[in-house]
Enzyme design. Sequence first.
Site, PDB file in Angstrom:
ATOM      1  CE  LYS A  79      -3.728   2.032   2.800  1.00  0.00           C
ATOM      2  NZ  LYS A  79      -4.613   1.795   3.960  1.00  0.00           N
ATOM      3  CB  SER A 154      -7.860   3.505   2.920  1.00  0.00           C
ATOM      4  OG  SER A 154      -7.082   2.929   3.932  1.00  0.00           O
ATOM      5  CB  SER A 178      -8.147   0.624   5.788  1.00  0.00           C
ATOM      6  OG  SER A 178      -8.848   1.806   5.595  1.00  0.00           O
TER       7      SER A 178
END
Length: 473
Positions: A79, A154, A178
């Site tokens: 990420k 996210s 997330s």
Amino acid sequence: MIPKYTSLQEIQSALKSSSITLVTLTEYYLSRISESSNLNIYIEVYAEEALQKAAELDAKYAANPDTVGRLFGAVISLKDALCHENHGVTGGSKILTGFKSLFSGTAVQRCIDEDVIIIGRVNCDEFAMGSTTENPHYGATLNAADTTRVPGGSSGGSAVAVQADTCLVSLGTDTGGSVRQPAAFCGVIGMKPTYGRISRYGLLAYASSFDQLGTLSHSVEDAALFLEVMAGADEFDATCSTRPVPAYSQNISYPKKAKIAYFDTAVNHPSIDPAIRQATLDTIEKYRAAGHVVESVDFEYLDYIIPTYYVLTTAEASSNLSRYDGVRFGHRSAEAQTVEDVYLKSRTEGFGREVKKRIMLGTFVLSSGYYDAYYTKAQKIRRLIQQRTFDIFADYDFILMPVAPTPAWKIGEKSKDPVAMYLADIFTVQANMAGIPAIAFPVGETAEGLPIGLQLMGNKFCEGELMNFVKSN
Ligand code: GLN
């Protein structure tokens, strides 16, 4: 022809039998990245570097198979919120444009030390604030199950990276869901460990008392192995636990009968989609049929969770994001004439709307005059929620919950209604509020073919039990 591997163990046996090499495997993942470029998963792909590392590791293995690390064969993505030495990291934000990390975060470094290959960094909501990966700077990442829908967020890029088979595992972060919510939206496993189980050093901070690194993977085995590698004491993160790390990946089984709680108020919540409700009820029945005890317990705080979370996380975010001042890292406004201009214009240009809104909200709840009414009050409610959660674990091994009230929604559907977007976090935030581990796992699909995920939460440091149970049931 490379099959779709769903665990590192499969890859390692293929490497062992020489039916593949790490170079051919990496080439395969790179071809998957090109084929799925319409999904907008990657912000940056490290093709050459990954292939070179693969060749080096192939040679190391050929010379002596005993010298390779525990993650040999694992091709992963990060990420864009995790620091990786000499590589860009932007938190999905324009404010960090051009910034390269000077070091690798502890968890990333521990994976590198075990011979992982990092194939690229993937899209996310800006500074992990969001639930859809509709990024204002990099565009929206699409759900591979239905490209008109969001992948969740996210860590949405991480979820689709695994879903679309562009890498084996992706590392994400979970502040309020997330890792788990995008895992559920994309039909993969999302593991969020106990707060403090994995060092946060090198994780771009959103809300430091909630943030935790986690994995998105096809298999429980990979979640267990990566956790085993990444967890454990770290002198660079004072909140990181010094507890010894169990051998999570060994003997993943749950021979016992568990006692599981669920909340009637969650299963019958007004926001819940009938298909999610049904999947939860079916899973409860399945567990009962397997001899586990599954009971409804009262949890009177469900409707307080979201307001409390958004007061506390925005407060922490307003403080954490003050470091992006146009001076130390990333974007500096070309228009700035004075020192104040540098701060003001760089931040105005660099942050997206959602991030600005949260910084302002957080600053407001921390301002003198409102501090007690909002921040202190929310801290008190957090304590009540923690206490009630731990009381439940005095009687039960796990809490079963849907991950989200609905399956993946349409791109753009909730962008105009932030409250509806925030309310969709209702089931995931409790784990972060209490600092407990939780695992999201797929249980089926809706009639339209959208993945459905449920989650189990466990008491602090019971991530091993969670993974064992999910693997065996
Ligand atoms: N959707 C939640 C938020 O917007 C959770 C985000 C996260 O876990 N990073 O804050």
